[in-house]
Design an enzyme around this catalytic site. Structure first.
Site, PDB file in Angstrom:
ATOM      1  N   LYS A   1     -34.812 -45.434  43.889  1.00 56.52           N
ATOM      2  CA  LYS A   1     -35.139 -44.067  43.436  1.00 56.52           C
ATOM      3  C   LYS A   1     -36.647 -43.833  43.533  1.00 56.52           C
ATOM      4  O   LYS A   1     -37.094 -42.776  43.992  1.00 56.52           O
ATOM      5  CB  LYS A   1     -34.646 -43.861  41.997  1.00 56.52           C
ATOM      6  CG  LYS A   1     -33.135 -43.685  41.927  1.00 56.52           C
ATOM      7  CD  LYS A   1     -32.582 -43.796  40.514  1.00 56.52           C
ATOM      8  CE  LYS A   1     -31.059 -43.866  40.594  1.00 56.52           C
ATOM      9  NZ  LYS A   1     -30.417 -44.223  39.325  1.00 56.52           N
TER      10      LYS A   1
ATOM     11  N   GLN B   1     -31.586 -45.282  33.288  1.00 50.82           N
ATOM     12  CA  GLN B   1     -30.697 -46.082  34.144  1.00 50.82           C
ATOM     13  C   GLN B   1     -29.611 -46.749  33.295  1.00 50.82           C
ATOM     14  O   GLN B   1     -29.914 -47.421  32.313  1.00 50.82           O
ATOM     15  CB  GLN B   1     -31.531 -47.136  34.891  1.00 50.82           C
ATOM     16  CG  GLN B   1     -30.748 -47.926  35.912  1.00 50.82           C
ATOM     17  CD  GLN B   1     -30.263 -47.074  37.091  1.00 50.82           C
ATOM     18  OE1 GLN B   1     -30.982 -46.219  37.596  1.00 50.82           O
ATOM     19  NE2 GLN B   1     -29.032 -47.298  37.504  1.00 50.82           N
TER      20      GLN B   1
ATOM     21  N   ASP C   1     -29.536 -35.960  36.101  1.00 48.43           N
ATOM     22  CA  ASP C   1     -28.291 -36.675  36.393  1.00 48.43           C
ATOM     23  C   ASP C   1     -27.072 -35.834  35.978  1.00 48.43           C
ATOM     24  O   ASP C   1     -25.936 -36.203  36.284  1.00 48.43           O
ATOM     25  CB  ASP C   1     -28.261 -37.995  35.596  1.00 48.43           C
ATOM     26  CG  ASP C   1     -28.393 -39.225  36.485  1.00 48.43           C
ATOM     27  OD1 ASP C   1     -28.185 -39.080  37.708  1.00 48.43           O
ATOM     28  OD2 ASP C   1     -28.676 -40.313  35.952  1.00 48.43           O
TER      29      ASP C   1
END
Ligand code: NDP
Length: 285
Positions: A52, A96, A119
């Protein structure tokens, strides 16, 4: 033999568009910024976070990687999130997953402000997807919709079957297909007649996490098959949830693993972060 739907190629094209739009924003004084928090040292998570970070830098974003120790408390993590939430220069916040077991994952996700939840995991953003007015698109399903779009595959009126009902892939995938007027069936581990249902699909999306589980006899001739799975086969090589070798003989189009859905997930994340930065720029000017 099926047409290969290359997520790698779609991803490269989309990232070039993102890079150009980012350059234009930077010229106006706004640099998109994604903050990624990683707790502990799970090797797979470290690889995802590194990827990322690299992807952000390649398109011209500012990338913050915040590494916290395995012993981090829920409170310490919440405090870090609220610091990033208050920072006007941060457009996206991502934690994460998975988190160490002692951390309250729901509390952590809920602490991310929906306008920075790139997200699309927070309840307001999931609700917005359900009602057909998403603030951010769910990353993996959005990537799949782009692959279909680039492949010239219309969803309208098609029989769509999604195998897997996770909150990250299966459920939001069903919502995006429905929003494009597909007739959608969702299967899971309790589905009794799986091969019969998958065999009806014009568009079959498989996200179960079982190597080469879907075989040619479960697929309608001419179907479009999207393989979300990322597994290690017995030979140690990466493979999907679909038996590519046999299914590519009956499908009209299929995504490979690797090089299919995988590269699109980070591309969608970049796209969401850019959208957030563009909203910031609109407020400034
Ligand atoms: P989950 O483990 O959260 O969900 C798996 C789903 O598959 C569940 O709904 C489960 O049903 C269903 N399932 C399991 N076995 C069967 C079966 N025999 N028949 C029918 N359904 C079954 O997985 P994820 O959705 O997070 O991920 C799925 C796969 O996709 C994994 O390989 C993962 O690595 C990959 N992935 C890839 C991404 C990418 O960027 N390409 C992004 C995210 C995931 P039930 O609910 O009944 O248990």
């Amino acid at each position: 033999m099926a047409v290969i739907l290359s997520g790698k190629a779609v991803s490269a094209a989309e990232r070039e568009i993102i890079r150009q739009k980012t350059a234009a924003l930077v010229e106006r004084g706004v640099t998109p910024c994604l903050a990624v928090i990683i707790v502990g040292c799970d090797p797979a998570s470290q690889v995802y976070v590194r990827n990322k970070h690299k992807a952000c830098e390649e398109v011209g974003f500012r990338s913050l990687v915040i590494e916290m120790s395995e012993q981090t408390t829920t409170e310490a993590l919440l405090s870090k999130i609220s610091e990033l939430a208050a920072d006007d220069g941060v457009d996206g916040i991502l934690v994460q997953l998975p988190l160490p077991r002692h951390i309250d994952e729901n509390a952590v996700i809920s602490a991310i402000p929906p306008e920075k939840d790139v997200d699309a995991f927070t309840l307001p953003n999931v609700g917005a997807i359900m009602t057909g007015a998403p603030r951010f698109l769910p990353c993996t399903p959005a990537g799949i919709m782009k692959i279909l779009e680039y492949g010239g595959i219309s969803v309208d009126g098609k029989e769509c079957v999604v195998v897997g009902r996770s909150n990250i892939v299966g459920k939001p995938m069903a919502m995006l297909l429905l929003a494009k007027n597909g007739t959608v069936t969702v299967c899971h581990s309790h589905t009794g007649n799986l091969a019969e249902v998958t065999g009806r699909a014009d568009i079959l999306v498989v996200a179960i996490g079982k190597p080469r589980f879907i075989t040619a006899d479960m697929v309608k001739p001419g179907a479009v098959v999207i393989d979300v799975g990322i597994n290690r086969g017995e030979d140690g090589k990466l493979c999907g949830d679909v038996d590519f070798e046999s299914v590519s003989q009956v499908a009209s189009a299929i995504t490979p693993v690797p090089g299919g859905v995988g590269p699109m997930t980070i591309t969608s994340l970049l796209s969401n972060t850019l959208a957030s930065a563009e909203r910031r720029a609109e407020k400034l000017f």
